[in-house]
Design a protein around this motif. Sequence first.
Motif, PDB file in Angstrom:
ATOM      1  N   VAL A 141     -21.371 -70.212   9.840  1.00 53.29           N
ATOM      2  CA  VAL A 141     -22.419 -69.515  10.581  1.00 53.29           C
ATOM      3  C   VAL A 141     -22.706 -68.187   9.904  1.00 53.29           C
ATOM      4  CG1 VAL A 141     -22.849 -68.253  12.745  1.00 53.29           C
ATOM      5  CG2 VAL A 141     -21.981 -70.601  12.822  1.00 53.29           C
ATOM      6  N   LEU A 142     -23.982 -67.766   9.965  1.00 55.82           N
ATOM      7  CA  LEU A 142     -24.369 -66.407   9.572  1.00 55.82           C
ATOM      8  C   LEU A 142     -25.125 -65.795  10.737  1.00 55.82           C
ATOM      9  CD1 LEU A 142     -24.710 -64.046   7.618  1.00 55.82           C
ATOM     10  CD2 LEU A 142     -26.710 -65.212   6.669  1.00 55.82           C
ATOM     11  N   LEU A 143     -24.600 -64.702  11.272  1.00 58.48           N
ATOM     12  CA  LEU A 143     -25.219 -63.979  12.376  1.00 58.48           C
ATOM     13  C   LEU A 143     -25.911 -62.736  11.831  1.00 58.48           C
ATOM     14  CD1 LEU A 143     -22.244 -64.152  14.918  1.00 58.48           C
ATOM     15  CD2 LEU A 143     -24.259 -65.645  14.846  1.00 58.48           C
ATOM     16  N   CYS A 144     -27.216 -62.638  12.065  1.00 59.14           N
ATOM     17  CA  CYS A 144     -28.011 -61.511  11.550  1.00 59.14           C
ATOM     18  C   CYS A 144     -28.494 -60.632  12.706  1.00 59.14           C
ATOM     19  CB  CYS A 144     -29.240 -62.015  10.805  1.00 59.14           C
ATOM     20  SG  CYS A 144     -28.937 -63.029   9.365  1.00 59.14           S
ATOM     21  N   SER A 145     -28.175 -59.358  12.658  1.00 62.57           N
ATOM     22  CA  SER A 145     -28.771 -58.371  13.566  1.00 62.57           C
ATOM     23  C   SER A 145     -28.755 -58.851  15.011  1.00 62.57           C
ATOM     24  CB  SER A 145     -30.209 -58.072  13.132  1.00 62.57           C
ATOM     25  OG  SER A 145     -30.246 -57.662  11.791  1.00 62.57           O
ATOM     26  N   THR A 146     -27.580 -59.035  15.554  1.00 59.64           N
ATOM     27  CA  THR A 146     -27.458 -59.582  16.889  1.00 59.64           C
ATOM     28  C   THR A 146     -26.369 -58.861  17.664  1.00 59.64           C
ATOM     29  OG1 THR A 146     -27.350 -61.682  18.107  1.00 59.64           O
ATOM     30  CG2 THR A 146     -25.809 -61.418  16.269  1.00 59.64           C
ATOM     31  N   GLY A 147     -26.222 -59.227  18.937  1.00 60.02           N
ATOM     32  CA  GLY A 147     -25.196 -58.645  19.781  1.00 60.02           C
ATOM     33  C   GLY A 147     -24.743 -59.659  20.800  1.00 60.02           C
ATOM     34  N   SER A 148     -23.618 -59.378  21.452  1.00 58.15           N
ATOM     35  CA  SER A 148     -23.084 -60.322  22.424  1.00 58.15           C
ATOM     36  C   SER A 148     -23.091 -59.783  23.853  1.00 58.15           C
ATOM     37  CB  SER A 148     -21.651 -60.717  22.042  1.00 58.15           C
ATOM     38  OG  SER A 148     -20.818 -59.571  21.958  1.00 58.15           O
ATOM     39  N   SER A 149     -23.321 -58.487  24.042  1.00 60.83           N
ATOM     40  CA  SER A 149     -23.360 -57.898  25.386  1.00 60.83           C
ATOM     41  C   SER A 149     -23.848 -56.457  25.276  1.00 60.83           C
ATOM     42  CB  SER A 149     -21.972 -57.936  26.042  1.00 60.83           C
ATOM     43  OG  SER A 149     -21.057 -57.129  25.320  1.00 60.83           O
ATOM     44  N   SER A 150     -24.131 -55.841  26.418  1.00 61.80           N
ATOM     45  CA  SER A 150     -24.497 -54.406  26.506  1.00 61.80           C
ATOM     46  C   SER A 150     -25.707 -54.058  25.639  1.00 61.80           C
ATOM     47  CB  SER A 150     -23.302 -53.524  26.102  1.00 61.80           C
ATOM     48  OG  SER A 150     -22.173 -53.817  26.886  1.00 61.80           O
ATOM     49  N   LEU A 151     -26.655 -54.970  25.525  1.00 60.38           N
ATOM     50  CA  LEU A 151     -27.787 -54.738  24.629  1.00 60.38           C
ATOM     51  C   LEU A 151     -28.647 -53.561  25.082  1.00 60.38           C
ATOM     52  CD1 LEU A 151     -29.007 -58.365  23.807  1.00 60.38           C
ATOM     53  CD2 LEU A 151     -27.280 -56.982  22.658  1.00 60.38           C
ATOM     54  N   VAL A 256     -25.624 -51.206  14.772  1.00 61.31           N
ATOM     55  CA  VAL A 256     -24.566 -51.816  13.973  1.00 61.31           C
ATOM     56  C   VAL A 256     -23.231 -51.898  14.714  1.00 61.31           C
ATOM     57  CG1 VAL A 256     -23.791 -49.688  12.848  1.00 61.31           C
ATOM     58  CG2 VAL A 256     -23.622 -51.887  11.624  1.00 61.31           C
ATOM     59  N   VAL A 257     -23.069 -51.128  15.767  1.00 60.78           N
ATOM     60  CA  VAL A 257     -21.845 -51.236  16.572  1.00 60.78           C
ATOM     61  C   VAL A 257     -21.659 -52.654  17.096  1.00 60.78           C
ATOM     62  CG1 VAL A 257     -23.007 -50.497  18.711  1.00 60.78           C
ATOM     63  CG2 VAL A 257     -20.545 -50.218  18.485  1.00 60.78           C
ATOM     64  N   HIS A 258     -22.751 -53.344  17.379  1.00 62.49           N
ATOM     65  CA  HIS A 258     -22.654 -54.729  17.846  1.00 62.49           C
ATOM     66  C   HIS A 258     -22.084 -55.633  16.754  1.00 62.49           C
ATOM     67  CE1 HIS A 258     -24.782 -54.224  21.660  1.00 62.49           C
ATOM     68  NE2 HIS A 258     -25.649 -53.451  21.024  1.00 62.49           N
ATOM     69  N   ALA A 259     -22.601 -55.498  15.543  1.00 65.16           N
ATOM     70  CA  ALA A 259     -22.125 -56.327  14.435  1.00 65.16           C
ATOM     71  C   ALA A 259     -20.641 -56.088  14.178  1.00 65.16           C
ATOM     72  CB  ALA A 259     -22.942 -56.040  13.177  1.00 65.16           C
ATOM     73  N   ILE A 262     -18.612 -57.765  16.957  1.00 65.12           N
ATOM     74  CA  ILE A 262     -18.573 -59.216  16.785  1.00 65.12           C
ATOM     75  C   ILE A 262     -17.642 -59.590  15.646  1.00 65.12           C
ATOM     76  CG2 ILE A 262     -19.953 -61.204  16.035  1.00 65.12           C
ATOM     77  CD1 ILE A 262     -22.303 -59.958  17.614  1.00 65.12           C
ATOM     78  N   ALA A 263     -17.771 -58.895  14.521  1.00 65.81           N
ATOM     79  CA  ALA A 263     -16.929 -59.202  13.362  1.00 65.81           C
ATOM     80  C   ALA A 263     -15.447 -59.068  13.706  1.00 65.81           C
ATOM     81  CB  ALA A 263     -17.293 -58.286  12.195  1.00 65.81           C
ATOM     82  N   ALA A 264     -15.108 -58.065  14.498  1.00 65.10           N
ATOM     83  CA  ALA A 264     -13.710 -57.852  14.867  1.00 65.10           C
ATOM     84  C   ALA A 264     -13.199 -58.920  15.827  1.00 65.10           C
ATOM     85  CB  ALA A 264     -13.551 -56.474  15.504  1.00 65.10           C
ATOM     86  N   ALA A 265     -14.105 -59.521  16.619  1.00 61.83           N
ATOM     87  CA  ALA A 265     -13.697 -60.496  17.630  1.00 61.83           C
ATOM     88  C   ALA A 265     -13.733 -61.933  17.136  1.00 61.83           C
ATOM     89  CB  ALA A 265     -14.596 -60.368  18.854  1.00 61.83           C
ATOM     90  N   LEU A 266     -14.400 -62.194  16.021  1.00 58.29           N
ATOM     91  CA  LEU A 266     -14.530 -63.565  15.525  1.00 58.29           C
ATOM     92  C   LEU A 266     -13.173 -64.117  15.092  1.00 58.29           C
ATOM     93  CD1 LEU A 266     -17.758 -63.219  13.378  1.00 58.29           C
ATOM     94  CD2 LEU A 266     -17.491 -64.779  15.327  1.00 58.29           C
ATOM     95  N   PRO A 267     -12.878 -65.375  15.405  1.00 52.68           N
ATOM     96  CA  PRO A 267     -11.629 -65.971  14.942  1.00 52.68           C
ATOM     97  C   PRO A 267     -11.551 -66.080  13.424  1.00 52.68           C
ATOM     98  CG  PRO A 267     -12.537 -67.221  16.779  1.00 52.68           C
ATOM     99  CD  PRO A 267     -13.588 -66.239  16.356  1.00 52.68           C
ATOM    100  N   GLU A 268     -12.720 -66.269  12.770  1.00 52.99           N
ATOM    101  CA  GLU A 268     -12.718 -66.459  11.317  1.00 52.99           C
ATOM    102  C   GLU A 268     -13.910 -65.741  10.688  1.00 52.99           C
ATOM    103  OE1 GLU A 268     -12.265 -70.028   7.993  1.00 52.99           O
ATOM    104  OE2 GLU A 268     -12.217 -70.532  10.127  1.00 52.99           O
ATOM    105  N   CYS A 269     -13.894 -64.426  10.732  1.00 55.26           N
ATOM    106  CA  CYS A 269     -14.963 -63.652  10.112  1.00 55.26           C
ATOM    107  C   CYS A 269     -14.778 -63.665   8.597  1.00 55.26           C
ATOM    108  CB  CYS A 269     -14.962 -62.215  10.614  1.00 55.26           C
ATOM    109  SG  CYS A 269     -16.279 -61.198   9.908  1.00 55.26           S
TER     110      CYS A 269
END
Length: 308
Positions: A141-151, A256-259, A262-269
């Motif tokens: 997967v490639l995630l571009c300019s996104t967030g998972s919460s608190s948008l 960028v705080v969102h990225a 996410i990167a820190a929380a991913l199982p396999e970043c």
Amino acid sequence: MSRLIHAVSGPYAPPVAARELTAVSADGARIHVETHGPEGAPAVVLAHGWTCSTAFWAAQIRALSADHRVIAYDQRGHGRSAAPADADGYSTRALADDLEAVLAATLAPGEKAVLVGHSMGGMTIMAAGGRERVREHAAAVLLCSTGSSSLVAESLVVPLRAGRVRTRITRSVLGSRAPLGPVTPLAKRILKYGTMGAGSAPEKVDACARIVHACPTLVRHGWSHVLDTLELDVEVGALQVPTAVIAGLDDRLTPVVHARRIAAALPECVGLTELAGVGHMTPIEAPEAVTARIKEVVGTYVQVKEGA
């Protein structure tokens, strides 16, 4: 459906698809899908963001389709996909259902692809990442300019100090029911401020403005509520495939705080790329960087069978 007023010439004009088809989602929603490039080539699936369409990926499609099979689709209510029939059709569950339907309609059983999502497209992939029928097809997967919460709370579109006042104003701006109207010089200046880096070239701003202004007002408003209440932090942890993240350092919509979160929380970043001077519209603002990262991920994680 959106009024298709995207660019008709130049690098941001959508190329003609090799094939067009309709994927039918779990609730019967009809999703417009197009494919580009040779059959049997490594597959890439592109999911665009809020207020956009397949036209948003024009630069990536042009660059990849010579030696990749590129699958792009219009999120429900965008481009040539019909709008949800009722409020239940506006949800991350529905977005995940749509992605499942697209993969089933375009990939053979067990066939792998790299899933690429920008903004709401990234949220779509996060929402669907734990589903078996998505895992069946997701090589990476490639995630571009996104967030998972608190948008809304963390958006920097409104130039005020973080807090309840900024959040309330941001919610009213992003959730506005006012039509965007024609693409004028003033409209382009506003869109550039909110979504793009200060150095974005005029043709890139124009391409983005044409795409965004084509999104119907009711659809834009309907999805704004989903983004406002987004909560996908748990789903990030369920995305158990190699996942790269890319973001602009000047992104006001999903800073960028969102990225980084996410990167820190991913199982396999497998890497976080931060682009200086780039805002939220990374695939149009920095097409070469985004395309190069897609190629890297495909080359590393997608294996095509001989004779396929």
